[in-house]
Motif scaffolding. Structure first.
Motif, PDB file in Angstrom:
ATOM      1  N   VAL A   5       0.845  -1.194   0.000  1.00 27.12           N
ATOM      2  CA  VAL A   5       0.000   0.000   0.000  1.00 27.12           C
ATOM      3  C   VAL A   5       0.879   1.242   0.000  1.00 27.12           C
ATOM      4  N   GLY A   6       1.878   1.265   0.841  1.00 28.22           N
ATOM      5  CA  GLY A   6       2.762   2.430   0.918  1.00 28.22           C
ATOM      6  C   GLY A   6       3.507   2.666  -0.373  1.00 28.22           C
ATOM      7  N   GLY A  34      -6.034   6.179  -8.454  1.00 27.48           N
ATOM      8  CA  GLY A  34      -5.285   5.124  -7.777  1.00 27.48           C
ATOM      9  C   GLY A  34      -5.840   4.891  -6.384  1.00 27.48           C
ATOM     10  N   LEU A  35      -4.963   4.721  -5.423  1.00 26.58           N
ATOM     11  CA  LEU A  35      -5.404   4.502  -4.039  1.00 26.58           C
ATOM     12  C   LEU A  35      -6.141   5.703  -3.466  1.00 26.58           C
ATOM     13  N   HIS A  36      -5.880   6.889  -4.024  1.00 27.37           N
ATOM     14  CA  HIS A  36      -6.566   8.095  -3.549  1.00 27.37           C
ATOM     15  C   HIS A  36      -8.058   8.075  -3.883  1.00 27.37           C
ATOM     16  N   ARG A  37      -8.511   7.158  -4.738  1.00 25.74           N
ATOM     17  CA  ARG A  37      -9.951   7.009  -4.983  1.00 25.74           C
ATOM     18  C   ARG A  37     -10.641   6.392  -3.774  1.00 25.74           C
ATOM     19  N   LYS A  38      -9.882   5.616  -2.985  1.00 23.88           N
ATOM     20  CA  LYS A  38     -10.450   4.887  -1.848  1.00 23.88           C
ATOM     21  C   LYS A  38     -10.247   5.596  -0.514  1.00 23.88           C
ATOM     22  N   VAL A  39      -9.078   6.259  -0.329  1.00 26.33           N
ATOM     23  CA  VAL A  39      -8.772   6.978   0.915  1.00 26.33           C
ATOM     24  C   VAL A  39      -7.989   8.239   0.584  1.00 26.33           C
ATOM     25  N   ARG A  40      -8.146   9.258   1.427  1.00 19.36           N
ATOM     26  CA  ARG A  40      -7.452  10.530   1.187  1.00 19.36           C
ATOM     27  C   ARG A  40      -5.977  10.478   1.562  1.00 19.36           C
ATOM     28  N   HIS A  41      -5.608   9.602   2.485  1.00 25.25           N
ATOM     29  CA  HIS A  41      -4.224   9.542   2.966  1.00 25.25           C
ATOM     30  C   HIS A  41      -3.712   8.093   2.927  1.00 25.25           C
ATOM     31  N   PRO A  42      -3.463   7.550   1.735  1.00 25.58           N
ATOM     32  CA  PRO A  42      -3.046   6.145   1.660  1.00 25.58           C
ATOM     33  C   PRO A  42      -1.706   5.851   2.339  1.00 25.58           C
ATOM     34  N   LEU A  43      -0.799   6.814   2.372  1.00 24.37           N
ATOM     35  CA  LEU A  43       0.471   6.577   3.071  1.00 24.37           C
ATOM     36  C   LEU A  43       0.245   6.465   4.577  1.00 24.37           C
ATOM     37  N   CYS A  44      -0.676   7.239   5.111  1.00 26.65           N
ATOM     38  CA  CYS A  44      -1.019   7.119   6.529  1.00 26.65           C
ATOM     39  C   CYS A  44      -1.677   5.774   6.797  1.00 26.65           C
ATOM     40  N   THR A  45      -2.512   5.326   5.880  1.00 30.06           N
ATOM     41  CA  THR A  45      -3.137   4.013   6.014  1.00 30.06           C
ATOM     42  C   THR A  45      -2.066   2.933   6.094  1.00 30.06           C
ATOM     43  N   ALA A  46      -1.094   2.999   5.200  1.00 31.01           N
ATOM     44  CA  ALA A  46       0.006   2.021   5.206  1.00 31.01           C
ATOM     45  C   ALA A  46       0.779   2.092   6.521  1.00 31.01           C
ATOM     46  N   ALA A  47       1.045   3.312   6.983  1.00 30.58           N
ATOM     47  CA  ALA A  47       1.782   3.476   8.242  1.00 30.58           C
ATOM     48  C   ALA A  47       0.992   2.906   9.419  1.00 30.58           C
ATOM     49  N   LEU A  48      -0.314   3.154   9.447  1.00 31.75           N
ATOM     50  CA  LEU A  48      -1.139   2.616  10.527  1.00 31.75           C
ATOM     51  C   LEU A  48      -1.147   1.088  10.517  1.00 31.75           C
ATOM     52  N   LEU A  49      -1.238   0.515   9.321  1.00 36.70           N
ATOM     53  CA  LEU A  49      -1.199  -0.949   9.221  1.00 36.70           C
ATOM     54  C   LEU A  49       0.134  -1.500   9.721  1.00 36.70           C
ATOM     55  N   LEU A  50       1.205  -0.817   9.371  1.00 40.67           N
ATOM     56  CA  LEU A  50       2.525  -1.260   9.848  1.00 40.67           C
ATOM     57  C   LEU A  50       2.661  -1.096  11.359  1.00 40.67           C
ATOM     58  N   ARG A  99     -13.096  15.455  -0.329  1.00 42.47           N
ATOM     59  CA  ARG A  99     -13.120  15.131   1.104  1.00 42.47           C
ATOM     60  C   ARG A  99     -14.502  14.632   1.536  1.00 42.47           C
ATOM     61  N   ALA A 100     -15.540  15.184   0.950  1.00 42.58           N
ATOM     62  CA  ALA A 100     -16.900  14.803   1.329  1.00 42.58           C
ATOM     63  C   ALA A 100     -17.240  13.357   0.936  1.00 42.58           C
ATOM     64  N   ILE A 101     -16.590  12.831  -0.079  1.00 46.57           N
ATOM     65  CA  ILE A 101     -16.948  11.491  -0.560  1.00 46.57           C
ATOM     66  C   ILE A 101     -15.880  10.430  -0.319  1.00 46.57           C
ATOM     67  N   THR A 102     -14.683  10.845   0.141  1.00 46.97           N
ATOM     68  CA  THR A 102     -13.577   9.899   0.305  1.00 46.97           C
ATOM     69  C   THR A 102     -13.145   9.857   1.766  1.00 46.97           C
ATOM     70  N   PRO A 103     -13.118   8.653   2.368  1.00 43.32           N
ATOM     71  CA  PRO A 103     -12.706   8.544   3.771  1.00 43.32           C
ATOM     72  C   PRO A 103     -11.237   8.924   3.972  1.00 43.32           C
ATOM     73  N   ARG A 104     -10.895   9.304   5.191  1.00 42.90           N
ATOM     74  CA  ARG A 104      -9.537   9.759   5.505  1.00 42.90           C
ATOM     75  C   ARG A 104      -8.508   8.624   5.440  1.00 42.90           C
ATOM     76  N   PHE A 105      -8.700   7.565   6.212  1.00 40.30           N
ATOM     77  CA  PHE A 105      -7.680   6.514   6.326  1.00 40.30           C
ATOM     78  C   PHE A 105      -8.115   5.135   5.823  1.00 40.30           C
ATOM     79  N   PHE A 106      -9.364   4.776   6.067  1.00 41.91           N
ATOM     80  CA  PHE A 106      -9.790   3.402   5.772  1.00 41.91           C
ATOM     81  C   PHE A 106     -10.940   3.406   4.789  1.00 41.91           C
ATOM     82  N   PRO A 107     -10.842   2.623   3.720  1.00 35.00           N
ATOM     83  CA  PRO A 107     -11.899   2.618   2.705  1.00 35.00           C
ATOM     84  C   PRO A 107     -13.218   2.067   3.264  1.00 35.00           C
TER      85      PRO A 107
END
Length: 136
Positions: free
Chosen positions: A32-33, A65-81, A125-133
Motif C-alpha cells: 500500500v505504501g 489510484g489509491l486516492h480514490r479509496k482513501v485521502r491519505h493512503p500513506l497514513c493508512t500504510a503506516a497505521l497498518l505497519l 473530502r466529502a466522498i472519500t474517507p480519511r484513512f480506511f476505505p
C-alpha cells in the motif's frame, strides 16, 4: 516502560512531527505504501523542494489510484505497519504515539489542501474517507 519513559517517547514523537510538518509544507502494508508513493513527486514529498524555498505549483490534486479509496493512503500504510507489529509494550507505545501523530498531522495537511485546492478538495473530502476505505 515507566511513565517517564512514555513521556519522553511522546516528546520524541512530537519533535518528529514538528520537524516533519516544518519540512512538509512550505506555506495492506508495504505494498500500500509503495503504491501510494507513485502519486507523489519526490522533491516536494521528502522536503527537498521546501528546503530550497520552492513551491510545488505543478502538483495537481490526485484523486486516482489509491486516492480514490482513501485521502491519505500513506497514513493508512503506516497505521497498518504500526498496529500490525505490536507485540510488546514499546511497539504498543509506538503504535499509539505514531497513530496520534498521523491523526494530528493529517488534520493540518487537510487544512493546507483545502487552502490550496479549495472546492475541489472539499468535494473530494466529502466522498472519500480519511484513512480506511468504506466496505460497501
Amino acid at each position: 516502560m515507566s511513565l517517564v519513559d512514555h513521556l519522553l517517547y511522546a516528546v520524541a514523537w512530537g519533535m518528529f512531527g514538528l520537524s516533519h510538518s516544518l519540512l512538509a509544507g512550505a506555506e495492506a502494508r508495504r505494498g500500500v505504501g509503495l503504491s501510494a508513493l507513485r502519486a507523489y513527486r519526490l522533491g516536494p514529498f521528502v522536503g527537498w523542494s521546501q528546503l530550497r524555498g520552492e513551491e510545488d505549483a505543478v502538483q495537481t490534486l490526485v484523486v486516482t489510484g489509491l486516492h480514490r479509496k482513501v485521502r491519505h493512503p500513506l497514513c493508512t500504510a503506516a497505521l497498518l505497519l504500526l498496529w500490525g507489529r505490536v507485540d510488546d509494550e514499546l511497539s504498543l507505545a509506538t503504535a499509539i504515539w505514531g497513530s496520534l501523530y498521523l491523526a494530528v498531522g493529517s488534520h493540518f495537511e487537510e487544512r493546507r489542501l483545502m487552502s490550496r485546492y479549495g472546492e475541489s478538495y472539499r468535494r473530494y473530502r466529502a466522498i472519500t474517507p480519511r484513512f480506511f476505505p468504506r466496505l460497501l
